[in-house]
Motif scaffolding. Structure first.
Motif, mmCIF file in Angstrom:
data_model
loop_
_atom_site.group_PDB
_atom_site.id
_atom_site.type_symbol
_atom_site.label_atom_id
_atom_site.label_comp_id
_atom_site.label_asym_id
_atom_site.label_seq_id
_atom_site.Cartn_x
_atom_site.Cartn_y
_atom_site.Cartn_z
ATOM 1 N N GLU A 1 -38.246 17.262 5.162
ATOM 2 C CA GLU A 1 -39.660 17.579 5.394
ATOM 3 C C GLU A 1 -39.818 19.021 5.874
ATOM 4 O OE1 GLU A 1 -43.488 17.391 4.979
ATOM 5 O OE2 GLU A 1 -42.113 15.836 4.275
ATOM 6 N N ARG A 2 -38.913 19.474 6.730
ATOM 7 C CA ARG A 2 -38.940 20.862 7.201
ATOM 8 C C ARG A 2 -38.771 21.822 6.013
ATOM 9 N NH1 ARG A 2 -34.497 21.116 10.550
ATOM 10 N NH2 ARG A 2 -35.629 19.794 11.982
ATOM 11 N N ARG B 1 -39.485 21.141 2.847
ATOM 12 C CA ARG B 1 -40.690 21.069 1.997
ATOM 13 C C ARG B 1 -41.785 22.013 2.499
ATOM 14 N NH1 ARG B 1 -39.847 15.552 2.310
ATOM 15 N NH2 ARG B 1 -38.814 14.818 0.418
ATOM 16 N N LYS B 2 -41.951 22.086 3.802
ATOM 17 C CA LYS B 2 -42.977 22.980 4.378
ATOM 18 C C LYS B 2 -42.646 24.435 4.074
ATOM 19 C CE LYS B 2 -44.499 19.891 8.000
ATOM 20 N NZ LYS B 2 -44.461 19.522 9.418
ATOM 21 N N LYS B 3 -41.376 24.801 4.220
ATOM 22 C CA LYS B 3 -40.964 26.172 3.920
ATOM 23 C C LYS B 3 -41.140 26.471 2.428
ATOM 24 C CE LYS B 3 -37.620 26.680 7.654
ATOM 25 N NZ LYS B 3 -36.204 26.862 7.997
ATOM 26 N N ALA C 1 -43.227 25.002 0.315
ATOM 27 C CA ALA C 1 -44.662 25.069 -0.011
ATOM 28 C C ALA C 1 -45.210 26.451 0.327
ATOM 29 C CB ALA C 1 -45.427 23.977 0.728
ATOM 30 N N LYS C 2 -44.815 26.993 1.465
ATOM 31 C CA LYS C 2 -45.263 28.324 1.861
ATOM 32 C C LYS C 2 -44.734 29.385 0.887
ATOM 33 C CE LYS C 2 -45.194 31.674 5.598
ATOM 34 N NZ LYS C 2 -44.676 32.018 6.917
#
Length: 196
Positions: free
Chosen positions: A118-119, A121-123, A125-126
């Motif tokens: 999940e960590r 995925r956030k990176k 996406a950015k």
């Protein structure tokens, strides 16, 4: 030249670039056991143990996708302007994709925890949002013509499916257009991949 590859892996970017650059090459596949398809020890060719690796006519071996892509461009006179700010934006995009996207795929290629995924995925996406903004209304990531940055971007977009990340409409449209290029179709055929 010999491109050591694994079907559908990041070596696909270099494979597409070799086709676009119209440079002669031979493909040699690598197994998960680090053997070449003719059963040689791949670690004796590339002690780092990963692909891509590009063996030059004189026996020298280059590794790291951004380096191999630059070598292909320089030796063909295609896919990278010789000078000007566009060249530097292309190299900047390669470095960004290698560090901020490719590097963040590790949790999805290995057995990491869901928290780590999940960590990542956030990176991711950015990072993809930044590339989406950079592309804007252009057909290619940097400028009007296909470059080595596009060869790499195609692969990072293809690999993003493993992360479960939804792509922006612009990047998805770009990916769909890239799949139609003759060089991409040929690389898929040579690696026995199916366009998904």
């Amino acid at each position: 030249m010999v491109l050591y590859y694994y079907p559908g892996a990041c070596s696909l970017a270099s494979h597409i670039a070799l086709i676009e650059a119209d440079l002669p090459y031979t493909l040699i596949g690598i197994t998960h056991e680090k053997k070449t398809e003719d059963r040689r020890d791949f670690l004796s060719i590339n002690p780092k143990g990963y692909i891509p690796a590009l063996e030059l006519d004189d026996g020298e071996v280059l590794t790291e996708n951004p380096v191999i892509l630059n070598y292909i461009a320089e030796n063909s006179g295609k896919l990278l302007p010789e000078k000007g700010i566009e060249k530097w934006h292309i190299l900047e995009a390669l470095a960004f994709m290698a560090s901020e996207i490719h590097g963040n795929y590790a949790p999805f290629f290995m057995d990491f925890t869901e928290t780590e995924k999940e960590r990542a995925r956030k990176k991711l996406a950015k990072a993809f949002s930044i590339l989406d903004d950079q592309m804007g209304d252009k057909n290619y990531l940097v400028g009007k013509n296909l470059t080595i940055a596009d060869c790499y971007l195609f692969w990072v977009l293809m690999a993003s499916a493993r992360s479960g990340l939804e792509q922006t409409e612009r990047l998805q449209s770009y990916y769909d257009r890239m799949k139609l290029l003759p060089s991409v179709a040929r690389a898929f055929s040579e690696e026995n991949l199916t366009a998904g």
